[in-house]
Design an enzyme around this catalytic site. Sequence first.
Site, short mmCIF file in Angstrom:
data_model
loop_
_atom_site.label_atom_id
_atom_site.label_comp_id
_atom_site.label_asym_id
_atom_site.label_seq_id
_atom_site.Cartn_x
_atom_site.Cartn_y
_atom_site.Cartn_z
N CYS A 254 -27.35 -31.15 -6.04
CA CYS A 254 -25.94 -31.58 -6.00
C CYS A 254 -25.84 -33.10 -6.05
O CYS A 254 -24.88 -33.64 -6.59
CB CYS A 254 -25.24 -31.03 -4.77
SG CYS A 254 -26.07 -31.49 -3.24
N GLU B 29 -18.85 -27.43 0.69
CA GLU B 29 -19.71 -28.51 0.16
C GLU B 29 -19.89 -28.19 -1.32
O GLU B 29 -20.53 -27.20 -1.67
CB GLU B 29 -21.08 -28.51 0.86
CG GLU B 29 -21.05 -29.05 2.26
CD GLU B 29 -20.89 -30.57 2.34
OE1 GLU B 29 -20.90 -31.24 1.29
OE2 GLU B 29 -20.73 -31.06 3.46
P1 NAD Z 1 -21.68 -21.09 -7.51
O1 NAD Z 1 -20.45 -21.74 -7.03
O2 NAD Z 1 -21.67 -20.47 -8.85
O3 NAD Z 1 -22.15 -19.93 -6.49
C1 NAD Z 1 -22.36 -20.19 -5.13
C2 NAD Z 1 -22.23 -18.88 -4.34
O4 NAD Z 1 -20.90 -18.39 -4.46
C3 NAD Z 1 -23.14 -17.75 -4.83
O5 NAD Z 1 -23.63 -17.06 -3.72
C4 NAD Z 1 -22.18 -16.88 -5.64
O6 NAD Z 1 -22.56 -15.53 -5.73
C5 NAD Z 1 -20.90 -17.03 -4.85
N1 NAD Z 1 -19.66 -16.78 -5.61
C6 NAD Z 1 -19.44 -16.98 -6.94
N2 NAD Z 1 -18.15 -16.68 -7.24
C7 NAD Z 1 -17.57 -16.32 -6.08
C8 NAD Z 1 -16.23 -15.92 -5.74
N3 NAD Z 1 -15.26 -15.84 -6.65
N4 NAD Z 1 -15.96 -15.62 -4.45
C9 NAD Z 1 -16.93 -15.72 -3.50
N5 NAD Z 1 -18.19 -16.07 -3.76
C10 NAD Z 1 -18.51 -16.38 -5.03
O7 NAD Z 1 -22.82 -22.19 -7.39
P2 NAD Z 1 -24.37 -22.08 -7.77
O8 NAD Z 1 -24.52 -22.06 -9.24
O9 NAD Z 1 -25.00 -21.02 -6.96
O10 NAD Z 1 -24.91 -23.49 -7.19
C11 NAD Z 1 -24.79 -24.70 -7.84
C12 NAD Z 1 -23.61 -25.51 -7.33
O11 NAD Z 1 -23.75 -25.75 -5.92
C13 NAD Z 1 -23.55 -26.89 -7.98
O12 NAD Z 1 -22.23 -27.19 -8.31
C14 NAD Z 1 -24.06 -27.81 -6.87
O13 NAD Z 1 -23.64 -29.15 -7.00
C15 NAD Z 1 -23.51 -27.15 -5.66
N6 NAD Z 1 -24.23 -27.58 -4.45
C16 NAD Z 1 -23.61 -28.45 -3.59
C17 NAD Z 1 -24.29 -28.94 -2.47
C18 NAD Z 1 -23.64 -29.92 -1.51
O14 NAD Z 1 -24.22 -30.17 -0.46
N7 NAD Z 1 -22.49 -30.48 -1.81
C19 NAD Z 1 -25.59 -28.51 -2.23
C20 NAD Z 1 -26.20 -27.62 -3.12
C21 NAD Z 1 -25.50 -27.16 -4.24
#
Ligand code: NAD
Length: 454
Positions: free
Chosen positions: A262, A228
């Site tokens: 999001c 997501e």
């Molecule tokens: P992010 O992608 O930076 O991080 C999300 C998670 O992934 C964190 O736990 C992070 O530590 C981990 N992570 C980062 N790099 C990684 C890698 N290379 N391998 C494995 N894990 C890794 O996102 P964020 O800044 O925490 O959250 C914001 C984003 O989430 C926005 O883009 C938002 O739109 C999205 N979001 C989407 C929904 C949805 O339902 N579609 C809901 C909430 C947030």
Amino acid sequence: MRKFILDINPSNEELIEKIKCSSPGEIASGVKLARKAFKVWSKVPLKKRIALFKKIAKDLNNEKKSIGRLVTKEMGKVYRSAVGECEGTAYAIEENIKLAEKASEIEIFKEGNLVTEVHHIPIGVVAVITPWNFPVGMPESLLSPAILMGNTVVFKPSENTPLTGKAIYDIFNRYLPKGVINLLQGAEEVGEALLTSDIDMVSFVGSQAVGKKIMEACSKKLNRLVLELGGKDPMIILKDADLDKAVNYAVNGSLRNSGQVCVSVERIYVDQSIFSKFEKMVLDKVKSYKVGDGFDDVDMGPMVSESQRNHVLTQIEDAKRKGAKVLFGGNAIERKGFFIEPTVISNLNHKHDIMVTETFGPVICLQKVRNAEEAVEKANDSTFGLGATIWTKNSDKGRKIAEQIDSGMIGVNQGIGGVSGTPWVGIKQSGFGYLGSAEGVRQFSVPKKISYKK
Ligand code: NAD
């Protein structure tokens, strides 16, 4: 690999706690425990699993104030919204229980005397990796379907909300047998290490960029995955829209959770005939917005981190440089904490990065369009396809326009949520797979056929 992450309060930049990151050995043993627990948990009848989840939901609701305080402290959300998130999440557990019941039903097909049963069996060990913006709701949206369907999990919350992650883990772990849920702490290195460990599936909520890396990592062992991802939701305002309602949605939808949602309203396309009026009404409403520490009586807290604030300010600067007009705000607030003014920008077009790349900040972005056709064309000019809304007093026309919009969730004169039990889904590069709905929960299982003659 980093040994620690620093949990910082975004309202005052004070250190809340230095959190130890999970070591490679701890990651491996968390996965091993999950694998061992899977042998037993996958055989536990759904009814028994559900009974435990009812207790989890009850405790989450009972502890909403203490967990809400943690959320506000760690990521800045206004306290009443943080408590509301806990209440909503307890409700979501009850919803996921109903969906898991449907998703687990054995399907029976008959052809003459040939019978085929389709069972939906658990997959194994699921990695659950989540963001910080809804640090209670997002973990639950993956943990509940995964565990209810008979899988065991290794859960890594965001490095920005490790204590909230631990609080959720504690509630689940209080009732689930040992090893069914396992907690890791850390940032991307820990996530990356988890992806290369002995897991069977990854479920992820987060950014588009990280989602792509996860898909690549999953290809190595053909791990199943549900992603997501981010959005750039358009809002289309036609000349016959109810402007009071549209202005309310535009402002609240852009500024809620400091824009860190999001399905935030990220770009607003307004018919030229009502543009000036709409712009003025938006400005009047934004002027009354109070910004401050989420524990005070405010409408909006800080951004989660300095880097998130810098990203938003960079997009605002880019827009200004390329001719857009900042009508309100546009700056960091000079005080401790990662605050930014609620901002209104007009005169925008798709040459501005702020109309293309996810902002995730408290910015209301206005672009004038000639008519509905141009609005649809602009709305679809994006790699994202999460939510969208259309505002017109002619709801039949709104519904027809919705069919032309390339987004997974579209609201006509309302938000994108819709009836409970329907999918939470992004199309294009906003997701892969989806949550909510019986089919969504079923993605945490695989079909298995048993055929025989009667
Ligand atoms: P992010 O992608 O930076 O991080 C999300 C998670 O992934 C964190 O736990 C992070 O530590 C981990 N992570 C980062 N790099 C990684 C890698 N290379 N391998 C494995 N894990 C890794 O996102 P964020 O800044 O925490 O959250 C914001 C984003 O989430 C926005 O883009 C938002 O739109 C999205 N979001 C989407 C929904 C949805 O339902 N579609 C809901 C909430 C947030």
